[in-house]
Design a protein around this motif. Structure first.
Motif, PDB file in Angstrom:
ATOM      1  N   ILE A  53      12.277  13.480  -5.826  1.00 46.45           N
ATOM      2  CA  ILE A  53      11.158  12.393  -5.481  1.00 46.45           C
ATOM      3  C   ILE A  53      11.130  12.187  -3.893  1.00 46.45           C
ATOM      4  O   ILE A  53       9.983  11.933  -3.666  1.00 46.45           O
ATOM      5  CB  ILE A  53      11.283  11.239  -6.187  1.00 46.45           C
ATOM      6  CG1 ILE A  53      11.273  11.596  -7.924  1.00 46.45           C
ATOM      7  CG2 ILE A  53      10.601  10.107  -5.953  1.00 46.45           C
ATOM      8  CD1 ILE A  53      11.725  10.407  -8.814  1.00 46.45           C
ATOM      9  N   ALA A  54      12.233  12.401  -3.381  1.00 44.97           N
ATOM     10  CA  ALA A  54      12.026  12.165  -1.811  1.00 44.97           C
ATOM     11  C   ALA A  54      11.224  13.182  -1.416  1.00 44.97           C
ATOM     12  O   ALA A  54      10.422  12.862  -0.430  1.00 44.97           O
ATOM     13  CB  ALA A  54      13.616  11.957  -1.243  1.00 44.97           C
ATOM     14  N   ILE A  55      11.510  14.276  -1.546  1.00 42.88           N
ATOM     15  CA  ILE A  55      10.629  15.403  -1.157  1.00 42.88           C
ATOM     16  C   ILE A  55       9.053  15.177  -1.141  1.00 42.88           C
ATOM     17  O   ILE A  55       8.108  15.378  -0.549  1.00 42.88           O
ATOM     18  CB  ILE A  55      11.038  16.906  -1.721  1.00 42.88           C
ATOM     19  CG1 ILE A  55      12.409  17.041  -1.013  1.00 42.88           C
ATOM     20  CG2 ILE A  55      10.092  17.704  -1.571  1.00 42.88           C
ATOM     21  CD1 ILE A  55      12.934  18.282  -1.795  1.00 42.88           C
ATOM     22  N   MET A  56       8.900  14.881  -2.474  1.00 43.20           N
ATOM     23  CA  MET A  56       7.392  14.612  -2.899  1.00 43.20           C
ATOM     24  C   MET A  56       6.908  13.266  -2.207  1.00 43.20           C
ATOM     25  O   MET A  56       5.681  13.463  -1.896  1.00 43.20           O
ATOM     26  CB  MET A  56       7.216  14.173  -4.668  1.00 43.20           C
ATOM     27  CG  MET A  56       7.666  15.155  -5.492  1.00 43.20           C
ATOM     28  SD  MET A  56       7.733  14.708  -7.259  1.00 43.20           S
ATOM     29  CE  MET A  56       5.960  14.453  -7.407  1.00 43.20           C
ATOM     30  N   LEU A  57       7.628  12.333  -2.114  1.00 38.83           N
ATOM     31  CA  LEU A  57       6.948  11.187  -1.180  1.00 38.83           C
ATOM     32  C   LEU A  57       6.794  11.662   0.392  1.00 38.83           C
ATOM     33  O   LEU A  57       5.998  11.199   0.937  1.00 38.83           O
ATOM     34  CB  LEU A  57       8.035  10.013  -1.292  1.00 38.83           C
ATOM     35  CG  LEU A  57       8.141   9.214  -2.719  1.00 38.83           C
ATOM     36  CD1 LEU A  57       9.445   8.507  -2.686  1.00 38.83           C
ATOM     37  CD2 LEU A  57       6.839   8.654  -2.867  1.00 38.83           C
ATOM     38  N   GLU A 110       1.937  -2.155  -1.732  1.00 36.12           N
ATOM     39  CA  GLU A 110       1.759  -1.629  -3.017  1.00 36.12           C
ATOM     40  C   GLU A 110       2.381  -0.234  -2.483  1.00 36.12           C
ATOM     41  O   GLU A 110       2.866   0.381  -3.499  1.00 36.12           O
ATOM     42  CB  GLU A 110       0.238  -1.550  -3.311  1.00 36.12           C
ATOM     43  CG  GLU A 110      -0.102  -2.899  -4.137  1.00 36.12           C
ATOM     44  CD  GLU A 110      -1.732  -2.683  -4.521  1.00 36.12           C
ATOM     45  OE1 GLU A 110      -1.897  -3.297  -5.633  1.00 36.12           O
ATOM     46  OE2 GLU A 110      -2.519  -2.156  -3.810  1.00 36.12           O
ATOM     47  N   ILE A 111       1.893   0.352  -1.605  1.00 36.67           N
ATOM     48  CA  ILE A 111       2.517   1.678  -1.073  1.00 36.67           C
ATOM     49  C   ILE A 111       4.144   1.834  -1.154  1.00 36.67           C
ATOM     50  O   ILE A 111       4.706   2.639  -1.865  1.00 36.67           O
ATOM     51  CB  ILE A 111       2.071   2.237   0.104  1.00 36.67           C
ATOM     52  CG1 ILE A 111       0.542   2.595   0.089  1.00 36.67           C
ATOM     53  CG2 ILE A 111       2.703   3.668   0.540  1.00 36.67           C
ATOM     54  CD1 ILE A 111      -0.112   2.773   1.273  1.00 36.67           C
ATOM     55  N   ASP A 143       3.855   6.280  10.556  1.00 33.39           N
ATOM     56  CA  ASP A 143       3.753   7.514  10.953  1.00 33.39           C
ATOM     57  C   ASP A 143       2.528   8.316  10.276  1.00 33.39           C
ATOM     58  O   ASP A 143       1.902   9.221  10.880  1.00 33.39           O
ATOM     59  CB  ASP A 143       4.992   8.092  10.848  1.00 33.39           C
ATOM     60  CG  ASP A 143       5.084   9.661  11.311  1.00 33.39           C
ATOM     61  OD1 ASP A 143       4.977   9.957  12.407  1.00 33.39           O
ATOM     62  OD2 ASP A 143       5.205  10.412  10.527  1.00 33.39           O
ATOM     63  N   ARG A 144       2.554   8.300   8.861  1.00 31.84           N
ATOM     64  CA  ARG A 144       1.761   9.119   8.081  1.00 31.84           C
ATOM     65  C   ARG A 144       0.474   8.725   8.337  1.00 31.84           C
ATOM     66  O   ARG A 144      -0.588   9.551   8.371  1.00 31.84           O
ATOM     67  CB  ARG A 144       1.906   9.095   6.557  1.00 31.84           C
ATOM     68  CG  ARG A 144       3.301   9.668   6.222  1.00 31.84           C
ATOM     69  CD  ARG A 144       3.244  11.147   6.622  1.00 31.84           C
ATOM     70  NE  ARG A 144       4.612  11.821   5.881  1.00 31.84           N
ATOM     71  CZ  ARG A 144       5.824  11.636   6.524  1.00 31.84           C
ATOM     72  NH1 ARG A 144       6.208  10.911   7.451  1.00 31.84           N
ATOM     73  NH2 ARG A 144       6.802  11.862   5.804  1.00 31.84           N
ATOM     74  N   ARG A 145      -0.018   7.584   8.962  1.00 33.32           N
ATOM     75  CA  ARG A 145      -1.277   7.077   9.057  1.00 33.32           C
ATOM     76  C   ARG A 145      -1.725   7.759  10.401  1.00 33.32           C
ATOM     77  O   ARG A 145      -2.971   8.100  10.440  1.00 33.32           O
ATOM     78  CB  ARG A 145      -1.296   5.753   9.357  1.00 33.32           C
ATOM     79  CG  ARG A 145      -2.475   4.969   9.329  1.00 33.32           C
ATOM     80  CD  ARG A 145      -2.715   3.146   8.982  1.00 33.32           C
ATOM     81  NE  ARG A 145      -2.960   3.408   7.638  1.00 33.32           N
ATOM     82  CZ  ARG A 145      -2.091   2.352   6.825  1.00 33.32           C
ATOM     83  NH1 ARG A 145      -1.145   1.893   7.340  1.00 33.32           N
ATOM     84  NH2 ARG A 145      -2.360   2.316   5.676  1.00 33.32           N
ATOM     85  N   ALA A 146      -0.822   7.999  11.414  1.00 31.86           N
ATOM     86  CA  ALA A 146      -1.143   8.872  12.704  1.00 31.86           C
ATOM     87  C   ALA A 146      -0.888  10.244  12.552  1.00 31.86           C
ATOM     88  O   ALA A 146      -1.787  11.131  12.851  1.00 31.86           O
ATOM     89  CB  ALA A 146      -0.159   8.094  13.614  1.00 31.86           C
ATOM     90  N   ASP A 205       2.161  15.020   1.602  1.00 26.04           N
ATOM     91  CA  ASP A 205       3.019  14.503   0.711  1.00 26.04           C
ATOM     92  C   ASP A 205       2.373  13.254   0.234  1.00 26.04           C
ATOM     93  O   ASP A 205       1.339  12.783   0.536  1.00 26.04           O
ATOM     94  CB  ASP A 205       4.389  14.053   1.410  1.00 26.04           C
ATOM     95  CG  ASP A 205       4.130  13.222   2.852  1.00 26.04           C
ATOM     96  OD1 ASP A 205       3.292  12.286   2.620  1.00 26.04           O
ATOM     97  OD2 ASP A 205       4.704  13.510   3.706  1.00 26.04           O
ATOM     98  N   LEU A 206       3.141  12.570  -0.998  1.00 23.92           N
ATOM     99  CA  LEU A 206       2.417  11.525  -1.608  1.00 23.92           C
ATOM    100  C   LEU A 206       2.093  10.392  -0.839  1.00 23.92           C
ATOM    101  O   LEU A 206       1.124   9.804  -0.992  1.00 23.92           O
ATOM    102  CB  LEU A 206       3.478  11.116  -2.802  1.00 23.92           C
ATOM    103  CG  LEU A 206       2.987   9.835  -3.795  1.00 23.92           C
ATOM    104  CD1 LEU A 206       1.710  10.432  -4.402  1.00 23.92           C
ATOM    105  CD2 LEU A 206       3.734   9.749  -4.708  1.00 23.92           C
ATOM    106  N   ILE A 207       3.240   9.983   0.331  1.00 20.52           N
ATOM    107  CA  ILE A 207       2.827   8.686   1.019  1.00 20.52           C
ATOM    108  C   ILE A 207       1.685   9.032   1.812  1.00 20.52           C
ATOM    109  O   ILE A 207       0.775   8.065   2.228  1.00 20.52           O
ATOM    110  CB  ILE A 207       4.169   8.421   1.759  1.00 20.52           C
ATOM    111  CG1 ILE A 207       5.169   8.005   0.992  1.00 20.52           C
ATOM    112  CG2 ILE A 207       3.832   7.471   3.071  1.00 20.52           C
ATOM    113  CD1 ILE A 207       6.766   7.871   2.086  1.00 20.52           C
ATOM    114  N   SER A 208       1.197  10.304   2.415  1.00 26.58           N
ATOM    115  CA  SER A 208       0.264  10.611   3.096  1.00 26.58           C
ATOM    116  C   SER A 208      -0.960  10.288   2.398  1.00 26.58           C
ATOM    117  O   SER A 208      -2.206   9.797   2.683  1.00 26.58           O
ATOM    118  CB  SER A 208       0.205  11.956   3.654  1.00 26.58           C
ATOM    119  OG  SER A 208       1.160  11.891   4.876  1.00 26.58           O
TER     120      SER A 208
END
Length: 416
Positions: free
Chosen positions: A157-161, A240-241, A213-216, A221-224
């Motif tokens: 799950i960490a990898i997915m995120l 919520e994220i 960081d993913r916003r920039a 990945d899921l967070i992006s």
């Protein structure tokens, strides 16, 4: 209320959690919709449903829901309001939301659990399973929970995120703190909630920089993907994220931990089935379904009654709490032939271990894949696998039901 003379069930005590099935049989037969002891000390009691038919009915009926129901007479929040960080975190978990919020969040997160995504993850799951066994194989023994069943799904799950999978010891510490406080239990001591409050803040501090960081610098990945959805006006907040990431790393992976641990335990306690599976690895997908039916990873889920309902001849009033006993339903003789028999070749394995209705577990495809791979690698890598101790150390938890530890031994490889 129930008019039965049977004792009121308290499903949160060690006597029940160490061997729930003998209690399930008793109540399923004598009082299948039972007014028992609630985990919430403010409530006079809670309903518990034991039969397969009633269990599925409650889960599919939209007059029952997960989002806590405000009552004038008692406090019904899932955790005390004094622990605001933890309460806010838990309240934003998908599992505790109802439409439209549940629909919005689930539609976003479910994109990470499609068959195609999970199929592409399989090589990583194999790699993690092999890596974990590489660490223990020369010892000839391990704690199957601590060293295999827990780290495997949380690293996946960490990898997915998009988090660092090698941070899993931190995730484990924080996840256990949240789990200990969010699973139904009787009057936990204050330090349980204090630890959960701190763990909630630790998760926030961990994920907030990753979100920024993913916003920039978006990645695959899921967070992006969640950040992109939020920035495109999908009404998804950073809070919520964070809550969604935390949920997936805690309650969201616990099913797989107990699936691997209790599935392995069932095989070791039934040597004929273990031998059969070793010689017929093609039975593994069906065996995983039987693991879930025979000793369900999550034994109970809860609902609030949003309206007066009748289940099994009992009036369940608006505002009542209902415990849905998945473990009992999966051993209901009215639904399964010889339900107490562990049979990896069972033809009818349509269990309710992943729930039903709108709260059906969104990670089922991944959980099944992880269970299949984990068992396959164990069978291939660890000859003469056996239990070190027949006395199982069960967690005192009827929801996330499984062993705290599972010491096993096996034949060491011959050194050349």
């Amino acid at each position: 209320m129930s008019t039965s003379t049977i004792d009121r069930l308290n499903p949160f005590i060690a006597e029940v959690t160490s061997d729930p099935y003998k209690f399930y049989r008793l109540y399923r037969e004598q009082d299948p919709v039972h007014w028992g002891v609630s985990s919430n000390p403010n409530l006079s009691g809670a309903w518990y449903v034991f039969r397969y038919e009633d269990v599925v009915k409650v889960m599919e009926d939209r007059r029952f829901g997960r989002e806590f129901l405000k009552r004038d007479d008692v406090e019904t929040t899932p955790v005390p309001t004094a622990y605001s960080t933890f309460l806010t975190m838990v309240s934003k978990w998908i599992v505790f939301r109802e439409p439209p919020d549940h629909t919005r969040l689930k539609s976003l997160v479910s994109k990470a659990f499609t068959p195609k995504v999970v199929e592409n993850l399989r090589p990583s799951v194999y790699q993690i399973a092999d890596m974990l066994l590489d660490k223990v194989q020369s010892r000839g023994e391990m704690d199957l929970v601590e060293e295999y069943a827990f780290p495997l799904p949380i690293m996946v799950i960490a990898i997915m995120l998009g988090a660092n999978p090698h941070d899993y010891p931190l995730f484990r510490k924080w996840a256990l703190a949240l789990q200990n406080a969010s699973a139904s239990r009787l009057k936990p001591p204050p330090e349980i909630y204090e630890n959960a409050e701190k763990a909630s803040q630790d998760f926030i501090d961990y994920f907030k920089p990753i979100i920024a960081d993913r916003r920039a610098n978006p990645q695959e990945d899921l967070i992006s993907n969640l950040v992109k959805a939020a920035d495109e006006g999908d009404k998804l907040t950073d809070e919520e994220i964070v809550a969604t990431c935390t949920h997936l790393l805690t309650a969201g992976h616990e099913t797989t931990v107990n699936l691997i641990a209790k599935g392995t335990l069932a095989l070791l306690q039934h040597p004929d089935q273990f031998k059969l599976l070793r010689s017929h690895p093609e039975f593994i997908p069906n065996a995983v379904e039987e693991f879930i039916r025979y000793d369900t990873p999550i034994q109970m889920v809860t609902r609030w009654s949003y309206a007066d309902n009748e289940i099994g001849g009992q009036l369940i009033k608006r505002g009542d709490s209902v415990g849905i006993m998945l473990g009992s339903a999966n051993r209901d003789p009215a639904r399964f032939k010889n339900p107490e028999v562990f049979d990896i070749q069972r033809e009818d394995v349509k269990h309710c271990g992943f729930g039903a209705g709108i709260h059906y577990c969104l990670g089922t495809i991944l959980a099944r894949a992880e269970g299949q791979i984990a068992i396959n690698v164990l069978l291939n890598r660890l000859p003469e696998l056996h239990l070190v101790n027949q006395n199982i150390d069960w967690a005192n938890n009827i929801i996330f039901h499984g062993p705290n530890h599972l010491p096993v031994a096996f034949r060491k490889p011959v050194m050349g």
